[in-house]
Design an enzyme around this catalytic site. Structure first.
Site, PDB file in Angstrom:
ATOM      1  N   HIS A  64       0.666  -9.121 -10.194  1.00 55.18           N
ATOM      2  CA  HIS A  64      -0.462  -9.616  -9.388  1.00 55.18           C
ATOM      3  C   HIS A  64      -1.792  -9.607 -10.161  1.00 55.18           C
ATOM      4  O   HIS A  64      -2.848  -9.349  -9.585  1.00 55.18           O
ATOM      5  CB  HIS A  64      -0.616  -8.779  -8.114  1.00 55.18           C
ATOM      6  CG  HIS A  64       0.595  -8.747  -7.248  1.00 55.18           C
ATOM      7  ND1 HIS A  64       1.108  -9.885  -6.648  1.00 55.18           N
ATOM      8  CD2 HIS A  64       1.410  -7.716  -6.888  1.00 55.18           C
ATOM      9  CE1 HIS A  64       2.183  -9.549  -5.947  1.00 55.18           C
ATOM     10  NE2 HIS A  64       2.388  -8.257  -6.083  1.00 55.18           N
TER      11      HIS A  64
ATOM     12  N   LYS B   9      10.747  -1.109  -4.154  1.00 56.53           N
ATOM     13  CA  LYS B   9      10.233  -0.616  -2.868  1.00 56.53           C
ATOM     14  C   LYS B   9      11.213  -0.857  -1.716  1.00 56.53           C
ATOM     15  O   LYS B   9      11.495   0.045  -0.931  1.00 56.53           O
ATOM     16  CB  LYS B   9       8.898  -1.294  -2.530  1.00 56.53           C
ATOM     17  CG  LYS B   9       7.764  -1.018  -3.474  1.00 56.53           C
ATOM     18  CD  LYS B   9       6.457  -1.602  -2.978  1.00 56.53           C
ATOM     19  CE  LYS B   9       6.440  -3.124  -2.938  1.00 56.53           C
ATOM     20  NZ  LYS B   9       6.543  -3.743  -4.255  1.00 56.53           N
TER      21      LYS B   9
ATOM     22  N   ASN C 128       5.589  -3.910   4.172  1.00 63.62           N
ATOM     23  CA  ASN C 128       5.776  -5.044   3.272  1.00 63.62           C
ATOM     24  C   ASN C 128       7.178  -5.644   3.345  1.00 63.62           C
ATOM     25  O   ASN C 128       7.433  -6.697   2.756  1.00 63.62           O
ATOM     26  CB  ASN C 128       5.460  -4.600   1.829  1.00 63.62           C
ATOM     27  CG  ASN C 128       5.323  -5.757   0.876  1.00 63.62           C
ATOM     28  OD1 ASN C 128       4.559  -6.681   1.098  1.00 63.62           O
ATOM     29  ND2 ASN C 128       6.080  -5.702  -0.211  1.00 63.62           N
TER      30      ASN C 128
END
Length: 441
Positions: free
Chosen positions: A184, A116, A139
């Site tokens: 996650h 990302k 982020n």
């Protein structure tokens, strides 16, 4: 632009995101209340005196009497009091949702398990090369709400799954999911499917969707977009792909040979994929290839992502601290050219991930394994003969330094979050870099 007059707003979580939310509401004449379950959260000293705060635990009375709760990405949404508040009609959102309700300029929205930040930086440099006034946030460490004070022509947002969980009004001009792999899992009890559905929210109401042709989980599940563009490193059917031609790798854009990869500073599978996706995004905005390809050729990679930080006595020390999941570590190992021993450092908070896929690589390359941190003991199960367990990363580096010889590679690619022992993956990476230079002399 939304009117929050009369709203009873509670913000959960301080730090830079929480403070940006506080400032957002104060600028609109709303005095929010702030909750943080930490006793000494970062940013508490910067909180205006008119804002009431509650530390160390949730304040149930505040939450159940609120009309709007704004949660920071690190806050779990499955806490019983938040579930109760939601059932009683309290709206629960995040900072990206607040941002999406305010802006009118087009948005490029980027998510994925890996890559990302690199793609966000690549596309932002390309767009800036055109001369556009672009705001970059999300982020990457810049709160999206901090961009609202200026008039940008385009916004580029790196968005995590946690941020997408509390976002509902995003309407991206271009939305991309780079890849989806297990990550996650401690936050997603429903497993990979729940995580995948969270990532897919980035496509909802998007004008153009960009997907990874080699990852079916990135194919949009929502209708309503104008068209979909695909990229894939060895997938000829993809709109943007790689092709081997006369001894060189070439980037192909819609059947046109546009860039010989030998012109790029970083030649690796990871960066070919990043280049393909950035080029796909830039073409949506009709940015000339003369600009986008120049950026792709000049780009030398991100700090903490497969970054050679020190080399001495023939030993290379590589900082890949940003590899916080198994897939990122796998990519890092597969992209190395090995002629000596690989000393691989794994450790931190594994977030309930399945590490077993690393076993094959460790056996295949005869890797020497050094495990540390919260899940260090669990990670030792990946190795057989060549595995050492330490409490900290620094202890592991001391041992490695005594064992290395010419042509060896020391790779920090932890496959885990850093938050058990470090403030962030960046702090972990800087610490690795500092001691690599200390020990490697």
């Amino acid at each position: 632009m939304n009117n929050y007059r009369g709203s009873q707003v509670v913000i959960i979580g301080l730090g830079i995101t929480g403070l940006s939310c506080v400032n957002f509401f104060l600028a609109r004449g709303i005095i929010p209340k702030v909750i943080d379950t930490r006793a000494h959260p970062p940013g508490i000293s910067q909180l205006p005196h008119i804002v009431k705060y509650y530390l160390g635990a949730f304040n149930d009375i505040w939450l159940l009497s609120a009309t709007l709760i704004v949660v920071s990405p690190g806050v779990r949404l499955d806490h019983p009091i938040l579930i109760e508040a939601l059932k009683s009609g309290v709206e629960i959102i995040g900072d990206i949702e607040l941002f999406a309700r305010e802006v009118t300029a087009p948005i490029i929205a980027i998510t994925g398990s890996n890559g990302k930040s690199t793609v966000t930086q690549l596309i932002s440099r390309i767009v800036q090369g055109v001369g556009w006034y672009v705001g970059v946030a999300g982020n990457i460490g810049v709160p999206a709400l901090s961009l609202l004070n200026k008039s940008y022509q385009l916004y580029i947002l790196e968005i995590s799954s946690f941020q997408l969980d509390t976002t509902y009004s995003l309407r991206a001009k271009a939305a991309i999911i780079l890849n989806i792999s297990e990550d996650h899992m401690d936050r997603y009890p429903g497993g990979l499917r729940q995580y995948y559905l969270s990532k897919q929210k980035i496509y909802k109401n998007a004008t153009v969707c960009v997907m990874n042709a080699l990852d079916p989980l990135t194919e949009p599940i929502y209708d309503g977009y104008d068209y979909c563009v695909s990229f894939g490193i060895n997938e000829d059917s993809a709109d943007y792909h790689l092709k081997h031609y006369k001894g060189d790798n070439w980037i192909i854009a819609r059947n046109e040979y546009v860039l010989n990869c030998s012109s790029m500073k970083i030649n690796s599978r990871i960066n070919y994929i990043n280049a393909l996706s950035a080029l796909a995004l830039s073409d949506i905005f009709n940015i000339p290839h003369s600009i986008s390809l120049k950026v792709l050729c000049q780009f030398s990679g991100l700090t903490h992502r497969c970054q050679l930080v020190y080399k001495n006595h023939g030993v290379s020390w590589i900082n890949d601290s940003k590899a916080t999941n198994v897939n990122a570590t796998t990519e890092a190992i597969n992209n190395l050219t090995l002629s000596g021993t690989l000393h691989l450092m794994l450790g931190g908070d594994g977030k309930l991930a399945d590490f077993s896929t690393l076993k094959r690589l460790i056996k295949q390359y005869e890797i020497h394994l050094y495990c540390f941190g919260k899940d260090g003991l669990l990670l030792t199960e990946l190795g057989f003969d060549n595995v050492i367990l330490t409490n900290t990363m620094i202890q592991a580096m001391r041992i490695i330094n005594r064992r290395t010889k010419e042509k060896d590679i020391v790779l920090l690619s932890p496959a885990c979050s850093s938050l058990d022992q470090f403030k962030s993956f960046a702090t972990r990476g800087y610490m690795f870099t500092y001691f690599a230079r200390e020990f490697g002399q």
